[in-house]
Design a protein around this motif. Structure first.
Motif, PDB file in Angstrom:
ATOM      1  N   SER A  58       0.860  -1.177   0.000  1.00  0.00           N
ATOM      2  CA  SER A  58       0.000   0.000   0.000  1.00  0.00           C
ATOM      3  C   SER A  58       0.901   1.233   0.000  1.00  0.00           C
ATOM      4  N   LEU A  59       0.840   2.006  -1.064  1.00  0.00           N
ATOM      5  CA  LEU A  59       1.774   3.103  -1.257  1.00  0.00           C
ATOM      6  C   LEU A  59       1.241   4.424  -0.731  1.00  0.00           C
ATOM      7  N   GLU A  60       2.184   5.282  -0.314  1.00  0.00           N
ATOM      8  CA  GLU A  60       1.886   6.674  -0.012  1.00  0.00           C
ATOM      9  C   GLU A  60       2.212   7.508  -1.258  1.00  0.00           C
ATOM     10  N   ASP A  61       1.687   8.713  -1.317  1.00  0.00           N
ATOM     11  CA  ASP A  61       1.906   9.552  -2.490  1.00  0.00           C
ATOM     12  C   ASP A  61       3.375   9.856  -2.730  1.00  0.00           C
ATOM     13  N   ASP A  62       4.164   9.946  -1.655  1.00  0.00           N
ATOM     14  CA  ASP A  62       5.566  10.324  -1.811  1.00  0.00           C
ATOM     15  C   ASP A  62       6.511   9.128  -1.839  1.00  0.00           C
ATOM     16  N   ASP A  63       5.994   7.909  -1.847  1.00  0.00           N
ATOM     17  CA  ASP A  63       6.851   6.722  -1.952  1.00  0.00           C
ATOM     18  C   ASP A  63       7.565   6.699  -3.302  1.00  0.00           C
ATOM     19  N   ILE A  64       8.776   6.177  -3.298  1.00  0.00           N
ATOM     20  CA  ILE A  64       9.587   6.098  -4.511  1.00  0.00           C
ATOM     21  C   ILE A  64       9.965   4.643  -4.754  1.00  0.00           C
ATOM     22  N   ILE A  65       9.589   4.141  -5.902  1.00  0.00           N
ATOM     23  CA  ILE A  65       9.974   2.792  -6.316  1.00  0.00           C
ATOM     24  C   ILE A  65      11.042   2.923  -7.396  1.00  0.00           C
ATOM     25  N   VAL A  66      12.178   2.310  -7.171  1.00  0.00           N
ATOM     26  CA  VAL A  66      13.271   2.336  -8.142  1.00  0.00           C
ATOM     27  C   VAL A  66      13.413   0.945  -8.732  1.00  0.00           C
ATOM     28  N   SER A  67      13.187   0.834 -10.022  1.00  0.00           N
ATOM     29  CA  SER A  67      13.350  -0.440 -10.728  1.00  0.00           C
ATOM     30  C   SER A  67      14.571  -0.313 -11.626  1.00  0.00           C
ATOM     31  N   SER A  68      15.627  -1.034 -11.267  1.00  0.00           N
ATOM     32  CA  SER A  68      16.875  -0.948 -12.013  1.00  0.00           C
ATOM     33  C   SER A  68      17.279  -2.332 -12.472  1.00  0.00           C
ATOM     34  N   VAL A  70      19.611  -5.517 -13.928  1.00  0.00           N
ATOM     35  CA  VAL A  70      20.868  -6.137 -13.490  1.00  0.00           C
ATOM     36  C   VAL A  70      22.025  -5.520 -14.264  1.00  0.00           C
ATOM     37  N   LYS A  71      23.022  -5.009 -13.526  1.00  0.00           N
ATOM     38  CA  LYS A  71      24.222  -4.381 -14.085  1.00  0.00           C
ATOM     39  C   LYS A  71      23.888  -3.166 -14.937  1.00  0.00           C
ATOM     40  N   MET A  72      22.909  -2.398 -14.469  1.00  0.00           N
ATOM     41  CA  MET A  72      22.539  -1.173 -15.174  1.00  0.00           C
ATOM     42  C   MET A  72      22.775   0.076 -14.327  1.00  0.00           C
ATOM     43  N   GLY A  73      23.590  -0.048 -13.275  1.00  0.00           N
ATOM     44  CA  GLY A  73      23.927   1.111 -12.458  1.00  0.00           C
ATOM     45  C   GLY A  73      23.108   1.246 -11.203  1.00  0.00           C
ATOM     46  N   THR A  74      22.622   0.128 -10.660  1.00  0.00           N
ATOM     47  CA  THR A  74      21.746   0.174  -9.488  1.00  0.00           C
ATOM     48  C   THR A  74      22.437   0.793  -8.279  1.00  0.00           C
ATOM     49  N   THR A  75      23.652   0.347  -7.986  1.00  0.00           N
ATOM     50  CA  THR A  75      24.366   0.858  -6.812  1.00  0.00           C
ATOM     51  C   THR A  75      24.599   2.353  -6.915  1.00  0.00           C
ATOM     52  N   MET A 162      11.912   4.883   0.129  1.00  0.00           N
ATOM     53  CA  MET A 162      12.457   4.492  -1.173  1.00  0.00           C
ATOM     54  C   MET A 162      12.691   2.983  -1.181  1.00  0.00           C
ATOM     55  N   PHE A 163      12.142   2.319  -2.186  1.00  0.00           N
ATOM     56  CA  PHE A 163      12.290   0.880  -2.352  1.00  0.00           C
ATOM     57  C   PHE A 163      13.039   0.618  -3.662  1.00  0.00           C
ATOM     58  N   VAL A 164      14.190  -0.017  -3.571  1.00  0.00           N
ATOM     59  CA  VAL A 164      15.001  -0.304  -4.752  1.00  0.00           C
ATOM     60  C   VAL A 164      14.918  -1.793  -5.057  1.00  0.00           C
ATOM     61  N   THR A 165      14.618  -2.113  -6.305  1.00  0.00           N
ATOM     62  CA  THR A 165      14.386  -3.511  -6.652  1.00  0.00           C
ATOM     63  C   THR A 165      14.824  -3.799  -8.086  1.00  0.00           C
ATOM     64  N   HIS A 166      15.108  -5.084  -8.345  1.00  0.00           N
ATOM     65  CA  HIS A 166      15.319  -5.541  -9.718  1.00  0.00           C
ATOM     66  C   HIS A 166      14.009  -5.999 -10.351  1.00  0.00           C
ATOM     67  N   LEU A 167      12.938  -6.077  -9.553  1.00  0.00           N
ATOM     68  CA  LEU A 167      11.647  -6.476 -10.098  1.00  0.00           C
ATOM     69  C   LEU A 167      11.161  -5.421 -11.087  1.00  0.00           C
ATOM     70  N   PHE A 168      10.254  -5.792 -11.959  1.00  0.00           N
ATOM     71  CA  PHE A 168       9.956  -4.935 -13.101  1.00  0.00           C
ATOM     72  C   PHE A 168       8.531  -5.156 -13.590  1.00  0.00           C
ATOM     73  N   GLY A 169       8.031  -4.162 -14.307  1.00  0.00           N
ATOM     74  CA  GLY A 169       6.753  -4.295 -14.989  1.00  0.00           C
ATOM     75  C   GLY A 169       5.562  -4.341 -14.054  1.00  0.00           C
ATOM     76  N   ARG A 170       4.412  -4.211 -14.631  1.00  0.00           N
ATOM     77  CA  ARG A 170       3.174  -4.188 -13.851  1.00  0.00           C
ATOM     78  C   ARG A 170       2.950  -5.509 -13.120  1.00  0.00           C
ATOM     79  N   LYS A 171       3.499  -6.557 -13.643  1.00  0.00           N
ATOM     80  CA  LYS A 171       3.282  -7.883 -13.080  1.00  0.00           C
ATOM     81  C   LYS A 171       3.954  -8.065 -11.719  1.00  0.00           C
ATOM     82  N   TYR A 172       5.091  -7.377 -11.506  1.00  0.00           N
ATOM     83  CA  TYR A 172       5.864  -7.600 -10.285  1.00  0.00           C
ATOM     84  C   TYR A 172       6.027  -6.353  -9.420  1.00  0.00           C
ATOM     85  N   LEU A 173       5.956  -5.166 -10.000  1.00  0.00           N
ATOM     86  CA  LEU A 173       6.078  -3.949  -9.211  1.00  0.00           C
ATOM     87  C   LEU A 173       4.809  -3.739  -8.376  1.00  0.00           C
TER      88      LEU A 173
END
Length: 765
Positions: A58-68, A70-75, A162-173
């Motif tokens: 359940s998200l708040e308006d100011d929550d930030i989801i970062v989907s990066s 693998v090996k695309m500069g996540t760190t 802030m939530f940082v994840t490798h998960l992606f797309g509507r199916k997993y985010l």
């Protein structure tokens, strides 16, 4: 939950390297639910139950989801965002409280993937899923990688979370990111009824060109046992990288990862979704960080804070910091894939897969430019080395590009069936104060002229500005570079630019560099002419008509005559004493504008109609036929108009210069290139016949006044346009082409004889 059969089968994957060695394929697979028939492979630390919690967060308006990816500069991105959001004040100083709490808050000492932790501390201690039992031999435990945190700790993070994840797309985010019809079980698990739930939070997607991402994965923590091309341990990373539905790499196919996030961004919308390109962040760090800052709704980013973040998030700082994930830091770059010798056929195969999956996806457009080994379509000769016999159709064709948010992308007008009026382009209107404003007596620091022109001989609009500069005698007041032609990065100057800040740089200069320096996030057609301010490093204007008026007014302000002698007796004058030459006298400005709109701009439809003709495969569409009618009607009108006068108005003005350069190209290019010769209204050429005697005499007279600014040797470069359209579409299609391919389509057609055209212009009256 994870499928037990999949887990059992994958514990000893056939043909893949054993765990603990380099960037091996993951051993586990994740199904979001039992109806999911396409589970994604996941790494050893993955917890499917927490992944489900993320999806139902359940998200708040100011929550930030970062989907990066693998090996695309996540760190790197994680540390940039932590510094931006939590750790530095506007003066560029570390906030003591934030530093003191680094080890207590998830993500502050390196990324903490939610899908890699337990929901509660009790579950973590029991390790009921055996995550810690899966630790590869010699590897670090989850705590050492992600910290001693659980899902509950993430939920308690200070806002904005802030939530940082490798998960992606509507199916997993998180579902909460997206608008949803609540006609089924809601996020809370209760029936919500048939209502519309608006999405909340913001999504940031980090992507990188997939060739460099693959190379970075190959070199991450050692070389995989199956190498690049495979051996007894497996098919090799290259082959695994190209797999789509059955890709065994962590998070599955990188191509699908990008595609699904394209759809997610499109669904959420630009107000709450932002794409960050790794290459853009490297090349224009400050501008991109400001872009991220603005997207997050933060106060304006101060220069002090920006510089502090840049220093703190440099590779050297991250490598020597207290980050838990510093071992994951590997200095990435742009184009490192070019050092890997896999053979051009294999790289072309990757390009084909890329286009097959991602053609037409906006996120992917900027990535493609960095997957060219070299900029395609570079002219083989400079303008000064060309002559009237040079045939540029024998050169490699360029791709046709534009700038979108500072990134080079294919021009959608030529790539897709997009109406010209719907293509977003930006003009840089004058940045100088209103009134008569260019001060031509000012110089740069090295004594050279302050203002510099970039033009191209094949462009009639740009050439008209060069012609105006010549007529006004401003060669020593405004410096100028003439492009050698188009390339896959737009207009190129093979011998570099002769103005600041590029004058001392060796090698080619591309005009897009000026656009990026003036506005690193500009969305613009990389067009000529361009008037450059070498003092402020800003674009004064890229509108040919405005530039012509600017330099004419500035010339009048000098208060003395600098025009060539053969111009003085025909050019308009500004003052009552008839002594100050100008192309835009005050008392004729309205008449000049009216003449431009009624008699000259309709003739320029020949170019627009020609573009439409070529991009539709030389099909005479209704739009093309309508445009041709206007062109021939305007030629007849101008022929009649010039029957009783030497110029369009009483004396030579800016509108004459504009018209003349258009007329000069008809015999050399337009009749044949744009299919005008096949029209039933075509009666013959302008310059090498007597069909249009008044236009012929007029053009000859204007040519004599502007001869040094007429680059006939560049005119034929327009014949590259059809090849460029074909190459651009092939480059972004599933067929693919190599950058050195020469398309021979119309090379057998004989080009107009430029010697005859020039001879006709040189004939005495």
């Amino acid at each position: 939950m994870a499928n037990s059969d999949d887990t059992k089968r994958s514990q000893k994957p056939s043909g893949l390297a054993p765990p603990g060695v380099g960037s091996n394929p993951p051993k586990y697979r994740y199904k979001k639910n039992d109806d999911d028939n396409a589970p994604i492979p996941v790494p050893w630390w993955f917890n499917p139950s927490t992944a489900n919690l993320i999806h139902n967060l359940s998200l708040e308006d100011d929550d930030i989801i970062v989907s990066s990816g693998v090996k695309m500069g996540t760190t790197w991105l994680t540390n940039l965002l932590v510094s931006l959001l939590y750790e530095y004040d506007d003066d560029g100083n570390l906030i003591p409280e934030a530093v003191a709490n680094r080890g207590k808050i998830p993500g502050r000492l390196g990324q903490t993937y939610p899908e890699g932790m337990y929901a509660t501390r009790e579950e973590k201690e029991r390790d009921e899923l055996g995550i810690y039992a899966r630790v590869p031999e010699g590897g670090k435990k989850c705590d050492a990688v992600f910290g001693d945190f659980v899902w509950e700790d993430l939920l308690k993070m200070p806002r904005p979370r802030m939530f940082v994840t490798h998960l992606f797309g509507r199916k997993y985010l998180p579902r909460g990111l997206f608008d949803e019809d609540n006609n089924d079980v809601g996020i809370s698990g209760t029936v919500a009824g048939n209502t519309k739930r608006k999405g909340k939070g913001r999504l940031i997607v980090m992507v990188r060109n997939l060739k460099d991402s693959m190379c970075s994965l190959h070199n991450f923590r050692g070389t995989p046992m199956d190498g690049w091309l495979g051996n007894e341990h497996g098919p090799g990373l290259f082959r695994r990288w190209l797999m789509l539905d059955d890709c065994p790499n962590s998070m599955g196919s990188a191509f699908y990862w990008v595609r699904e996030n394209c759809l997610a961004v499109e669904n959420i919308g630009i107000e709450r979704a932002l794409v960050v390109h790794y290459e853009g962040l490297i090349l224009n760090f400050g501008a991109q960080l400001k872009r991220i800052n603005a997207f997050l709704g933060l106060p304006d980013l101060t220069e002090a804070k920006l510089h502090a973040i840049a220093k703190a998030c440099s590779f050297k700082s991250m490598e020597t910091s207290q980050l838990r994930t510093r071992a994951n830091c590997r200095k990435g770059g742009i184009g490192s894939w070019k050092d890997v010798d896999l053979g051009e056929e294999r790289w072309a195969e990757l390009d084909k897969t890329f286009n097959n999956v991602l053609a037409g996806e906006e996120i992917a457009d900027p990535m493609r430019f960095f997957q060219f080994r070299e900029i395609p379509g570079m002219p083989l000769l400079s303008t000064k080395d060309c002559d009237l016999n040079t045939d540029p159709r024998c050169w490699p064709p360029p791709s046709l590009v534009t700038l979108r948010e500072g990134m080079i992308v294919p021009d959608p007008y030529f790539l897709k069936n997009t109406a010209k009026s719907n293509v977003e382009t930006t003009q840089f209107k004058s940045t100088i104060r209103p009134g008569r404003h260019l001060r031509l007596e000012e110089t740069a620091n090295d004594g050279s002229p302050r203002f510099h022109l970039f033009v191209a001989g094949s462009c009639p609009l740009a050439s008209s500005v060069a012609g105006a500069r010549l007529i006004l005698g401003l060669e020593h007041s405004i410096s100028m570079d003439v492009s050698d032609g188009q390339s896959g990065a737009g207009w190129v100057f093979l011998n570099g630019a002769t103005c600041s800040p590029w004058k001392d740089r060796e090698g080619p200069f591309w005009l897009y560099e000026a656009y990026q320096l003036a506005d690193p996030l500009c969305t613009a057609s990389v067009s000529v002419p361009l008037l450059w301010d070498t003092k402020t490093h800003k674009i004064v204007s890229n509108d040919c008509w405005e530039i012509s008026k600017l330099i004419s007014d500035a010339s009048s302000d000098l208060g003395f005559c600098s025009c060539p002698k053969n111009v003085l007796h025909v050019i308009s004058k500004q003052d009552r004493n008839n002594s100050i030459p100008t192309l835009f006298p005050d008392d004729l400005k309205q008449d000049i504008e009216q003449m431009l709109k009624s008699s000259v701009e309709p003739l320029l439809d020949a170019v627009e109609t020609g573009y439409e003709y070529l991009r539709n495969g030389k099909v005479e569409t209704p739009l093309v036929l309508k445009g041709r009618i206007k062109v021939f009607a305007m030629l007849d009108k101008l022929e009649e108009l010039l029957g009783n006068r030497s110029y369009l108005l009483d004396n030579l003005t800016g509108v004459d210069v504009r018209l003349a350069f258009c007329l000069l190209q008809f015999d050399a290019c337009y009749w044949d290139l744009f299919g005008l010769r096949s029209s039933e209204k075509y009666r013959g050429p302008i310059l090498t016949s007597d069909i249009y005697p008044n236009l012929k005499a007029y053009t000859r007279e204007m040519y004599q006044l502007m001869k040094p600014a007429v680059y006939f040797e560049s005119f034929r470069q327009l014949y590259r346009l059809g090849q460029a359209i074909e190459f651009t579409r092939d480059s972004y299609s599933c067929n693919g082409v190599t950058s050195n391919k020469i398309l021979n389509g119309d090379n057998e057609e004989q080009l107009p004889d430029l010697h005859k055209i020039v001879a006709a212009l040189e004939m005495p009256k």
